[in-house]
Design a protein around this motif. Structure first.
Motif, short mmCIF file in Angstrom:
data_model
loop_
_atom_site.label_atom_id
_atom_site.label_comp_id
_atom_site.label_asym_id
_atom_site.label_seq_id
_atom_site.Cartn_x
_atom_site.Cartn_y
_atom_site.Cartn_z
N LEU A 111 0.79 -1.37 -0.30
CA LEU A 111 0.09 -0.37 -0.11
C LEU A 111 1.27 1.15 -0.34
CD1 LEU A 111 -3.14 -0.97 2.59
CD2 LEU A 111 -3.14 -0.63 -0.25
N ASP A 112 1.92 1.08 0.22
CA ASP A 112 2.85 2.25 0.25
C ASP A 112 3.54 2.76 -0.78
OD1 ASP A 112 4.77 0.24 0.18
OD2 ASP A 112 6.47 0.73 0.50
N ARG A 113 2.85 2.37 -2.21
CA ARG A 113 3.06 2.29 -3.66
C ARG A 113 1.65 2.68 -4.31
NH1 ARG A 113 7.61 -2.66 -5.50
NH2 ARG A 113 9.26 -1.86 -4.06
N SER A 114 0.49 2.79 -3.88
CA SER A 114 -0.88 2.98 -3.77
C SER A 114 -1.33 4.36 -4.46
CB SER A 114 -1.25 1.82 -3.16
OG SER A 114 -0.69 0.41 -3.13
N PHE A 115 -0.96 5.17 -3.82
CA PHE A 115 -0.92 6.33 -3.67
C PHE A 115 -0.22 7.43 -4.42
CE2 PHE A 115 -4.37 4.68 -0.86
CZ PHE A 115 -5.69 4.29 -1.56
N PRO A 116 -0.58 8.84 -4.68
CA PRO A 116 0.10 10.13 -5.39
C PRO A 116 1.12 10.51 -4.02
CG PRO A 116 -1.85 10.36 -5.86
CD PRO A 116 -1.87 8.76 -5.23
N LYS A 117 3.31 10.21 -4.14
CA LYS A 117 3.49 10.74 -3.41
C LYS A 117 2.67 12.20 -2.84
CE LYS A 117 7.29 8.22 -4.54
NZ LYS A 117 8.60 8.25 -4.64
N ALA A 151 3.22 -1.50 10.86
CA ALA A 151 3.27 -0.74 10.50
C ALA A 151 3.33 1.10 10.65
CB ALA A 151 2.36 -0.66 9.07
N ILE A 152 2.68 1.25 11.36
CA ILE A 152 2.33 2.41 12.54
C ILE A 152 3.88 2.83 13.18
CG2 ILE A 152 0.85 3.50 14.11
CD1 ILE A 152 -1.53 1.95 12.76
N SER A 153 3.95 1.61 13.57
CA SER A 153 5.32 2.04 14.59
C SER A 153 6.43 2.38 13.84
CB SER A 153 5.57 1.18 15.31
OG SER A 153 6.15 0.01 14.94
N GLU A 154 6.45 1.89 12.18
CA GLU A 154 7.82 2.08 11.53
C GLU A 154 7.43 2.99 10.16
OE1 GLU A 154 7.94 -1.99 10.31
OE2 GLU A 154 8.71 -3.08 11.64
N ARG A 155 6.22 3.22 10.59
CA ARG A 155 5.59 4.36 9.36
C ARG A 155 5.64 3.79 8.06
NH1 ARG A 155 7.76 9.78 12.38
NH2 ARG A 155 6.58 9.56 14.96
N THR A 156 5.37 3.00 8.14
CA THR A 156 5.61 1.97 6.47
C THR A 156 4.13 1.90 5.94
OG1 THR A 156 5.93 0.24 7.48
CG2 THR A 156 7.80 1.32 6.89
N GLY A 157 4.27 1.08 4.55
CA GLY A 157 2.96 0.44 4.16
C GLY A 157 2.30 1.76 3.89
N PRO A 158 0.84 1.37 4.45
CA PRO A 158 -0.54 3.00 4.66
C PRO A 158 0.11 4.10 4.94
CG PRO A 158 -1.17 0.72 5.17
CD PRO A 158 -0.25 0.39 4.65
#
Length: 342
Positions: A111-117, A151-158
């Motif tokens: 999901l980290d690649r799913s939406f505009p940066k 992922a929240i703790s690492e600030r990754t994914g969504p």
């Protein structure tokens, strides 16, 4: 809701009949057909006008329609079951291409690649205009939310985009555990893992009879907003290990579970030490421990592990398994056979 509305479409019931869609028990599928309830779920996500939304497991598309009617800029749907793809394509055409359909497993999808940066915000800012919404199958809801907590703790994914908000359904008992406060009989590992990272709102309950087929339990809708600062500032895996150990003996005093963090020859000494340094009464039960208690326990445990790195790798369940294998050759042979059939 936005003034935008989808054009006239077959009802969800008609879609189910048209494509011969039957809920599969092994996938924990239950369809929500009441559009008033799907609208209510989407409203709990907040103002979605112009937002980018990921819907998890859209199925026949009940919540999907409500999301599109809210005026989103783009809707990404991630669906594992190919039977639902034709109906979702119909919604994409009706929404003039606003629906992006991915056939895949949400547990592995990036999901980290799913939406505009350009949607990305600093963590301390307001949440980004990105949302996750889903009527989760019961069999995936707990592992998925734990994955997203990490992922929240690492600030990754969504959460690459910032403090992405989530509005999700869970089996009612799981929903209550996520929100359970100190002393509540439902307080569990999930309560701590959710509440140290997020503001958790148990929005409302959907009766089981609203679903097709009717599940044996009711369903709770839960809204999560990641906190600007976690209440326990330690690595996720360390926090998870401490919390899991404490709650494995939930009916006993907390010192029983804590003691399993340590090897047998150091168990008594280090259990007394962690309790004393964290200022936790050994006769408190796991459900009576506050987030502050867990914060202090994790801090002391981290210090103990820094002084003796082998402690972090210690797993009493693995040690028990090794002892069983040493004393029972038949178990070793069974494990070999089992491994060979995988």
């Amino acid at each position: 809701m936005s003034l935008y509305r989808l054009p006239p479409l077959p009802t969800i019931k008609e879609i189910i009949r048209l494509y011969n869609l039957r809920a599969q028990k092994q996938l924990s599928q239950n369809f929500l057909l009441d559009m008033k309830l799907t609208d209510k779920i989407v409203r709990k996500a907040g103002n979605l006008k112009g937002a980018y939304v990921c819907e998890v497991g859209p199925g026949p598309g009940g919540i999907t329609r409500a999301i599109l009617n809210s005026g989103v800029e783009e809707l990404l749907v991630v669906e594992k079951d190919t039977r639902f793809i034709p109906g979702l394509k119909m919604l994409n055409e009706a929404s003039f291409g606003k629906t992006r359909i991915v056939h895949g497993d949400i547990l592995t999808y990036r999901l980290d690649r799913s939406f505009p940066k350009h949607l990305k915000k600093e963590w301390e800012d307001d949440p980004p205009n990105v949302h996750i919404i889903g009527n989760l199958p019961f069999n995936v809801s707990t592992p998925l939310i734990i994955k997203w907590f990490e992922a929240i703790s690492e600030r990754t994914g969504p959460f690459y985009y910032g403090r992405t908000q989530m509005t999700l359904t869970f089996q009612q008992e799981v929903a209550e555990r996520l929100k359970a406060s100190v002393g509540n009989k439902q307080r569990s590992r999930l309560s701590i893992m959710a509440q140290y990272l997020c503001d958790v709102e148990l929005c409302f309950t959907i009766p089981g009879r609203a679903f097709v087929p009717k599940p044996e339990v009711d369903v709770g809708v839960v809204h999560f907003t990641p906190l600007k600062k976690p209440k326990i500032e330690q690595p996720f895996k360390l926090v998870e290990k401490v919390v899991q150990n404490v709650f494995q003996y939930r009916r006993k005093y907390c010192h029983h579970g804590l003691s399993m963090l340590f090897p047998e020859d150091q168990r008594k000494e280090l259990t007394n030490k962690i309790l004393k340094l964290a200022n936790v009464e050994p006769t408190l039960r796991s459900t009576e421990l506050t987030i502050k208690h867990f914060r202090d326990l994790c801090f002391v445990y981290r210090e103990l592990c820094d002084n003796d790195p082998q402690l972090l790798a210690y797993n009493f369940r693995e040690e028990l398994r090794k002892k069983k294998l040493q004393t029972n050759p038949d178990v070793i042979e069974e494990e070999k056979n089992f491994t060979g059939t995988m």
